[in-house]
Design a protein around this motif. Structure first.
Motif, PDB file in Angstrom:
ATOM      1  N   LEU A  49       0.816  -1.212   0.000  1.00 19.83           N
ATOM      2  CA  LEU A  49       0.000   0.000   0.000  1.00 19.83           C
ATOM      3  C   LEU A  49       0.854   1.268   0.000  1.00 19.83           C
ATOM      4  N   LEU A  50       1.946   1.247   0.727  1.00 23.29           N
ATOM      5  CA  LEU A  50       2.804   2.426   0.776  1.00 23.29           C
ATOM      6  C   LEU A  50       3.487   2.698  -0.561  1.00 23.29           C
ATOM      7  N   LYS A  51       3.893   1.635  -1.240  1.00 23.86           N
ATOM      8  CA  LYS A  51       4.618   1.815  -2.501  1.00 23.86           C
ATOM      9  C   LYS A  51       3.678   1.981  -3.702  1.00 23.86           C
ATOM     10  N   TYR A  52       2.621   1.186  -3.749  1.00 26.32           N
ATOM     11  CA  TYR A  52       1.671   1.225  -4.866  1.00 26.32           C
ATOM     12  C   TYR A  52       0.311   1.575  -4.296  1.00 26.32           C
ATOM     13  N   SER A  53      -0.155   2.763  -4.556  1.00 23.72           N
ATOM     14  CA  SER A  53      -1.367   3.238  -3.894  1.00 23.72           C
ATOM     15  C   SER A  53      -2.659   2.633  -4.435  1.00 23.72           C
ATOM     16  N   SER A  54      -2.660   2.122  -5.648  1.00 22.30           N
ATOM     17  CA  SER A  54      -3.908   1.585  -6.193  1.00 22.30           C
ATOM     18  C   SER A  54      -3.945   0.064  -6.058  1.00 22.30           C
ATOM     19  N   LYS A  55      -5.128  -0.449  -5.838  1.00 30.58           N
ATOM     20  CA  LYS A  55      -5.291  -1.901  -5.710  1.00 30.58           C
ATOM     21  C   LYS A  55      -4.941  -2.618  -7.012  1.00 30.58           C
ATOM     22  N   GLY A  56      -5.170  -1.960  -8.139  1.00 27.26           N
ATOM     23  CA  GLY A  56      -4.822  -2.549  -9.432  1.00 27.26           C
ATOM     24  C   GLY A  56      -3.317  -2.764  -9.569  1.00 27.26           C
ATOM     25  N   MET A  57      -2.538  -1.785  -9.148  1.00 22.77           N
ATOM     26  CA  MET A  57      -1.072  -1.931  -9.203  1.00 22.77           C
ATOM     27  C   MET A  57      -0.592  -2.993  -8.220  1.00 22.77           C
ATOM     28  N   ILE A  58      -1.205  -3.031  -7.045  1.00 26.68           N
ATOM     29  CA  ILE A  58      -0.835  -4.044  -6.051  1.00 26.68           C
ATOM     30  C   ILE A  58      -1.081  -5.429  -6.619  1.00 26.68           C
ATOM     31  N   ARG A  59      -2.248  -5.617  -7.230  1.00 20.30           N
ATOM     32  CA  ARG A  59      -2.573  -6.921  -7.813  1.00 20.30           C
ATOM     33  C   ARG A  59      -1.572  -7.306  -8.901  1.00 20.30           C
ATOM     34  N   GLY A  60      -1.236  -6.352  -9.759  1.00 13.19           N
ATOM     35  CA  GLY A  60      -0.292  -6.625 -10.834  1.00 13.19           C
ATOM     36  C   GLY A  60       1.091  -6.986 -10.329  1.00 13.19           C
ATOM     37  N   LYS A  61       1.580  -6.270  -9.328  1.00 15.04           N
ATOM     38  CA  LYS A  61       2.907  -6.545  -8.776  1.00 15.04           C
ATOM     39  C   LYS A  61       2.936  -7.884  -8.039  1.00 15.04           C
TER      40      LYS A  61
END
Length: 108
Positions: A49-61
């Motif tokens: 959450l701190l590095k990637y603010s969107s849930k879409g980016m979190i899912r992708g990473k």
């Protein structure tokens, strides 16, 4: 008096609704691994959450990491892997893996 009673009823119902349980497949395949290895799932999710603010980016990473795990792709610092083992490549197909990641993100 009525306002006080209403306030307490709302407080009681909101506390009861906050007890989340993980979906069975997430519990069985992801959280169980994290608990066995004593890996703090909440801390990992907070780092995402701190590095990637969107849930879409979190899912992708997360998907990218679980498809080909490496220290370089990880959100965790290199020192983390001196205490916790690097996981192997996920055996799940892409659709199942994405469903587990969605459940993980929704759970936290």
């Amino acid at each position: 008096m009525a306002k006080v009673i209403l306030f307490f009823l709302i407080a009681i119902f909101s506390l009861q609704g906050s007890d989340k349980t993980a979906p069975p497949e997430l519990e069985r395949e992801c959280l169980q691994y994290h608990m066995a290895q004593k890996i703090p799932s909440e801390a990992i999710y907070r780092r995402y959450l701190l590095k990637y603010s969107s849930k879409g980016m979190i899912r992708g990473k997360m998907f990218s990491f679980l498809r080909s795990p490496s220290v370089k792709k990880s959100i965790m610092p290199p020192q983390f892997f001196s205490k916790f083992p690097l996981t192997g490549r996920s055996e799940l197909n892409d659709e199942s893996l994405r469903q587990r990641i969605d459940a993980y993100v929704d759970y936290f």
